[in-house]
Design a protein around this motif. Structure first.
Motif, PDB file in Angstrom:
ATOM      1  N   LYS A  17       0.769  -1.070  -0.013  1.00  0.00           N
ATOM      2  CA  LYS A  17      -0.252  -0.024  -0.016  1.00  0.00           C
ATOM      3  C   LYS A  17       0.975   1.432   0.017  1.00  0.00           C
ATOM      4  O   LYS A  17       1.678   1.510   0.979  1.00  0.00           O
ATOM      5  CB  LYS A  17      -0.852   0.020   1.237  1.00  0.00           C
ATOM      6  N   HIS A 137     -16.006  -5.016   5.937  1.00  0.00           N
ATOM      7  CA  HIS A 137     -15.482  -3.698   6.257  1.00  0.00           C
ATOM      8  C   HIS A 137     -15.109  -3.371   7.827  1.00  0.00           C
ATOM      9  O   HIS A 137     -14.094  -2.869   8.388  1.00  0.00           O
ATOM     10  CB  HIS A 137     -16.130  -2.533   5.716  1.00  0.00           C
ATOM     11  N   VAL A 149      -8.771  -0.290   3.459  1.00  0.00           N
ATOM     12  CA  VAL A 149      -8.337  -0.097   2.139  1.00  0.00           C
ATOM     13  C   VAL A 149      -7.755  -1.067   1.266  1.00  0.00           C
ATOM     14  O   VAL A 149      -7.811  -1.168   0.110  1.00  0.00           O
ATOM     15  CB  VAL A 149      -7.382   1.238   2.362  1.00  0.00           C
ATOM     16  N   GLN A 156      -7.375   4.418  -4.511  1.00  0.00           N
ATOM     17  CA  GLN A 156      -8.486   4.716  -3.526  1.00  0.00           C
ATOM     18  C   GLN A 156      -8.084   6.090  -2.908  1.00  0.00           C
ATOM     19  O   GLN A 156      -7.030   6.489  -2.673  1.00  0.00           O
ATOM     20  CB  GLN A 156      -8.780   3.670  -2.469  1.00  0.00           C
ATOM     21  N   MET A 158      -8.431   7.868   0.663  1.00  0.00           N
ATOM     22  CA  MET A 158      -8.508   7.266   2.109  1.00  0.00           C
ATOM     23  C   MET A 158      -8.813   8.350   3.059  1.00  0.00           C
ATOM     24  O   MET A 158      -7.613   9.208   3.063  1.00  0.00           O
ATOM     25  CB  MET A 158      -7.435   6.468   2.500  1.00  0.00           C
ATOM     26  N   LEU A 165     -13.684   5.514   2.641  1.00  0.00           N
ATOM     27  CA  LEU A 165     -13.277   5.139   1.572  1.00  0.00           C
ATOM     28  C   LEU A 165     -13.836   5.469   0.076  1.00  0.00           C
ATOM     29  O   LEU A 165     -15.059   5.180   0.308  1.00  0.00           O
ATOM     30  CB  LEU A 165     -12.551   3.730   1.486  1.00  0.00           C
ATOM     31  N   THR A 166     -13.198   6.152  -0.765  1.00  0.00           N
ATOM     32  CA  THR A 166     -13.965   6.321  -2.234  1.00  0.00           C
ATOM     33  C   THR A 166     -12.858   5.915  -3.212  1.00  0.00           C
ATOM     34  O   THR A 166     -11.761   5.974  -3.318  1.00  0.00           O
ATOM     35  CB  THR A 166     -14.434   7.738  -2.239  1.00  0.00           C
TER      36      THR A 166
END
Length: 293
Positions: A17, A137, A149, A156, A158, A165-166
């Motif tokens: 990540k 989640h 995430v 994403q 964050m 999260l989107t």
């Protein structure tokens, strides 16, 4: 009748990540920090294999296996298995998980969190039990702020403590080089060293970046607010950034997360050559490269 063969293990890459930008926008009354971050998952990571067994077992191998502290029973992967079984109201499955630890430990690229999230995905496929998104989640969040995430290893945005999260923008085809001077940095110590915790959030994120230049142009207007305090605690971060910035093929260099791993963005065809050059100059560092997404 011939005995049945054991099924092949399920194998998945637990991707690193990487925080391309990380803004610290506040601090809650309970001490938790609020973040606004653009996160990506390059094709670089640990390897997790899941296979049937006669008991729950975890085998850890790979170049960074010895750096994992504590008892194997305390590993986040086994916690993920037990928590999944509890949420799914089923017995704990008899499986063997093999973690090939390729990512440095405590290096700002979410290795442990990605391992746990990948385990949850493998468990759903293995058991045929798929938790509702909200439950999965919540389970991931109970394991750590960075685990949610990592459930969907794609670009994403964050926010909050990591739970908001989107979907992120579409990314161009480009490469990334990750470099860690084999130095562990304590996240709590980095946050403790900050003199300010109310920085502005990310600028408006476009729906897509068509070229590497567009992506790095946007990122140039962003920051990693943990980079300066992390560099005060670990001077070798500055050495890594200087080495990346000295290579003309690197379009942008920055630290990820709370460090000490730094990244360099480049055209995809340059990534492997940059990695090789850095390995010659700094054989003591951990270096990896690959596609950004």
């Amino acid at each position: 009748m011939a005995p049945s063969r054991p099924s092949s293990p399920r194998v998945e890459l637990a991707r690193a990540k990487v925080n391309l930008a990380l803004h610290v926008t506040g601090q809650r009354s309970d001490g938790f920090h609020l973040l606004d971050s653009l996160v990506v998952f390059p094709q670089i990571g640990d390897r997790i294999a899941l296979a049937s067994s006669d008991k729950l077992d975890l085998v850890v191998e790979g170049p960074f296996a010895r750096d994992l502290d504590g008892s194997p029973d305390d590993n986040l992967i086994l916690k993920a298995v037990r928590s999944f079984a509890e949420r799914a109201d089923m017995p704990c499955p008899d499986i063997r998980l093999t973690l090939t630890k390729r990512l440095p430990v405590s290096s700002g690229i979410g290795g442990g969190s990605s391992d746990a999230a990948t385990t949850l995905r493998l468990l759903e496929d293995f058991t045929g039990t798929y938790l509702p998104d909200e439950e999965l989640h919540a389970l991931a969040l109970s394991l750590g702020a960075d685990v949610p995430v990592c459930l969907a290893p794609e670009c994403q945005i964050m926010r909050g403590m990591g739970e908001e999260l989107t979907p992120g923008p579409d990314l161009p085809a480009c490469g990334i080089v990750l470099v860690n001077p084999k130095a562990a940095v304590s996240t709590p110590e980095v946050f403790k060293s900050m003199t300010r915790r109310d920085y502005p959030p990310l600028p408006l994120v476009p729906e897509s970046f068509d070229t590497l230049g567009q992506l790095t142009g946007y990122l140039a207007s962003c920051r990693n607010d943990l980079q300066a305090p992390a560099m005060e605690l670990c001077g070798r971060i500055g050495e890594v950034l200087a080495a990346l910035e000295a290579d003309s093929r690197v379009d942008l260099a920055r630290m990820s997360g709370s460090g000490a791993t730094c990244f360099g963005l480049c055209e995809l065809e340059h990534a492997t050559d940059i990695e090789r050059s850095l390995r010659v100059e700094h054989p003591e560092w951990w270096i990896a490269s690959g596609p950004l997404s």
